[in-house]
Design a protein around this motif. Sequence first.
Motif, mmCIF file in Angstrom:
data_model
loop_
_atom_site.group_PDB
_atom_site.id
_atom_site.type_symbol
_atom_site.label_atom_id
_atom_site.label_comp_id
_atom_site.label_asym_id
_atom_site.label_seq_id
_atom_site.Cartn_x
_atom_site.Cartn_y
_atom_site.Cartn_z
ATOM 1 N N ARG A 112 1.184 -1.357 -0.007
ATOM 2 C CA ARG A 112 -0.051 0.321 0.070
ATOM 3 C C ARG A 112 0.565 0.971 -0.059
ATOM 4 O O ARG A 112 0.103 2.681 -1.028
ATOM 5 C CB ARG A 112 -1.012 -0.095 1.437
ATOM 6 C CG ARG A 112 -1.570 -0.927 1.425
ATOM 7 C CD ARG A 112 -2.777 -1.552 2.485
ATOM 8 N NE ARG A 112 -4.085 -1.612 2.036
ATOM 9 C CZ ARG A 112 -5.112 -2.068 1.357
ATOM 10 N NH1 ARG A 112 -5.785 -0.626 0.884
ATOM 11 N NH2 ARG A 112 -5.713 -3.189 0.998
ATOM 12 N N PHE A 113 1.921 1.406 1.078
ATOM 13 C CA PHE A 113 2.661 2.497 0.845
ATOM 14 C C PHE A 113 3.605 2.847 -1.008
ATOM 15 O O PHE A 113 3.521 3.606 -0.962
ATOM 16 C CB PHE A 113 3.473 1.829 1.576
ATOM 17 C CG PHE A 113 5.368 3.078 1.443
ATOM 18 C CD1 PHE A 113 5.046 4.801 1.802
ATOM 19 C CD2 PHE A 113 5.825 2.994 0.906
ATOM 20 C CE1 PHE A 113 6.183 5.026 2.004
ATOM 21 C CE2 PHE A 113 7.444 3.675 0.804
ATOM 22 C CZ PHE A 113 7.044 5.330 1.582
ATOM 23 N N VAL A 114 4.306 1.299 -1.257
ATOM 24 C CA VAL A 114 4.400 1.396 -2.781
ATOM 25 C C VAL A 114 3.287 1.801 -3.454
ATOM 26 O O VAL A 114 3.246 2.998 -4.515
ATOM 27 C CB VAL A 114 4.963 0.123 -2.845
ATOM 28 C CG1 VAL A 114 5.578 0.259 -4.503
ATOM 29 C CG2 VAL A 114 6.569 0.184 -1.902
ATOM 30 N N TYR A 115 1.993 1.686 -3.567
ATOM 31 C CA TYR A 115 1.058 1.892 -4.173
ATOM 32 C C TYR A 115 0.708 3.666 -3.905
ATOM 33 O O TYR A 115 0.506 4.022 -5.162
ATOM 34 C CB TYR A 115 0.200 1.201 -4.389
ATOM 35 C CG TYR A 115 -1.192 1.964 -4.872
ATOM 36 C CD1 TYR A 115 -1.331 1.488 -6.295
ATOM 37 C CD2 TYR A 115 -2.210 2.243 -4.137
ATOM 38 C CE1 TYR A 115 -2.635 1.841 -7.510
ATOM 39 C CE2 TYR A 115 -3.300 2.494 -5.285
ATOM 40 C CZ TYR A 115 -3.609 2.661 -6.688
ATOM 41 O OH TYR A 115 -4.785 2.881 -6.926
ATOM 42 N N TRP A 116 0.798 4.421 -2.798
ATOM 43 C CA TRP A 116 0.085 5.304 -2.647
ATOM 44 C C TRP A 116 1.745 6.318 -3.569
ATOM 45 O O TRP A 116 1.377 7.718 -3.553
ATOM 46 C CB TRP A 116 0.511 5.504 -1.358
ATOM 47 C CG TRP A 116 -0.116 6.708 -0.525
ATOM 48 C CD1 TRP A 116 -1.023 7.283 -0.715
ATOM 49 C CD2 TRP A 116 0.409 7.233 0.535
ATOM 50 N NE1 TRP A 116 -0.799 8.870 -0.235
ATOM 51 C CE2 TRP A 116 0.013 8.902 0.509
ATOM 52 C CE3 TRP A 116 2.357 7.767 0.944
ATOM 53 C CZ2 TRP A 116 0.689 9.738 1.507
ATOM 54 C CZ3 TRP A 116 2.609 8.851 1.711
ATOM 55 C CH2 TRP A 116 1.556 9.247 1.910
ATOM 56 N N ILE A 117 2.645 5.662 -2.564
ATOM 57 C CA ILE A 117 3.975 6.903 -3.247
ATOM 58 C C ILE A 117 3.761 6.183 -5.062
ATOM 59 O O ILE A 117 4.133 7.589 -4.931
ATOM 60 C CB ILE A 117 5.089 6.022 -3.007
ATOM 61 C CG1 ILE A 117 5.810 6.285 -1.422
ATOM 62 C CG2 ILE A 117 6.440 6.982 -3.746
ATOM 63 C CD1 ILE A 117 5.411 7.628 -1.297
#
Length: 388
Positions: A288-293
Amino acid sequence: MTPYGSFLFFIITAILLAPTVILGLNGKQFRTYNLFVTLIFLALIFSSNLRETYALIFFTIWQVLLIKGYIAYRKKANSGVVFCLAVILSLIPLLISKLSPYLFIQNLWGFLGISYLTFKGVQMIMETRDGLIKNQIPIVRLLYFILFFPTISSGPIDRYRRFEKDVNEDIPCERYKLFLYEGINNIFLGFLYKFIIGYSINHYIIVKLGLITHSAFQHHLFYMYAYSFYLFFDFAGYSAFAIGISYIMGVKTPENFNKPFISRNIKDFWNRWHMTLSFWFRDYVFMRFVYWIHKKKWIKNRQIISNSGYILLFLLMGFWHGLEIQYILYGIYHALLMVVYNSFEQVNKRRKWWPQNKFTHIVSVVITFHLICFGFYIFSGYFIHKGV
């Protein structure tokens, strides 16, 4: 009563699950009876501590209201603010429980297994946001998932949709025989791991290190390897018990360990060690962090994004264990290992420094093994208590 902590627990388990086995071998359903068994075990586990009992009741009501409320909301709208608020509210009891000792206030909300029950609640809210859970869940089914007694104290962490599929499935008698075989096999494996190998390592090596070793360096080195194996056999034994009893109850709780000491690199290790926890952090934090960035386009370099995700992931995992220095250092250590290996892996794809063959595989396993053991040495905090 501590789950899997004494032979009395297993005697009571055998008595209470005997009707489940009889019903299963006759091709009959045992869902209702298993709910009854779960309630009895919850009473046995928490009856000795009324504060924990009240905390569990409050926590369960809190999570059920949040989950059912968010499912109802998600059918009508999909605000990111509401989603984040729901996740934060789901985490609040765990955060209060974890922080209370460091704020010098009484821990009124903590109880055995609060972390793993919180992970279940948070993942249900996240999967509802993703559209994977669309319909309201019967409250009995929801309570059964959250409070499923074999995994309540330390996992493995199951996923609701997988759990629901097992509970809904009719199990013919021939298939239940396989479940029973797997269950009994795992229970005996748990006894071997926890009460024979784990106990022997602790009793005959760790406790007697002062008699075995002749220097401070040797003492810490022996402890590092002995503790690493003890931690594995003790925890893997517990997981085997939980998985075995789950199978007897008709639920295929996922595996938690897959020969972690033969990992060929640190990524491979985290795909083998405490798998349900590492996969939970991977799916609900890292991805989710990677997708958000990516979505925000704040960082364009994919390697920097993934390395940032690893740092966040393992720092959170370290803080989750506690705010003691050894846990924070453990998180930093594994974050560093992941960043270094990730960078090496990217370069090696282009320059082929490290070919794939039997020799390099063996060398990789040996190097990874020692790095893992040193990480467990940090995790133990032995260097703090005994001095380096």
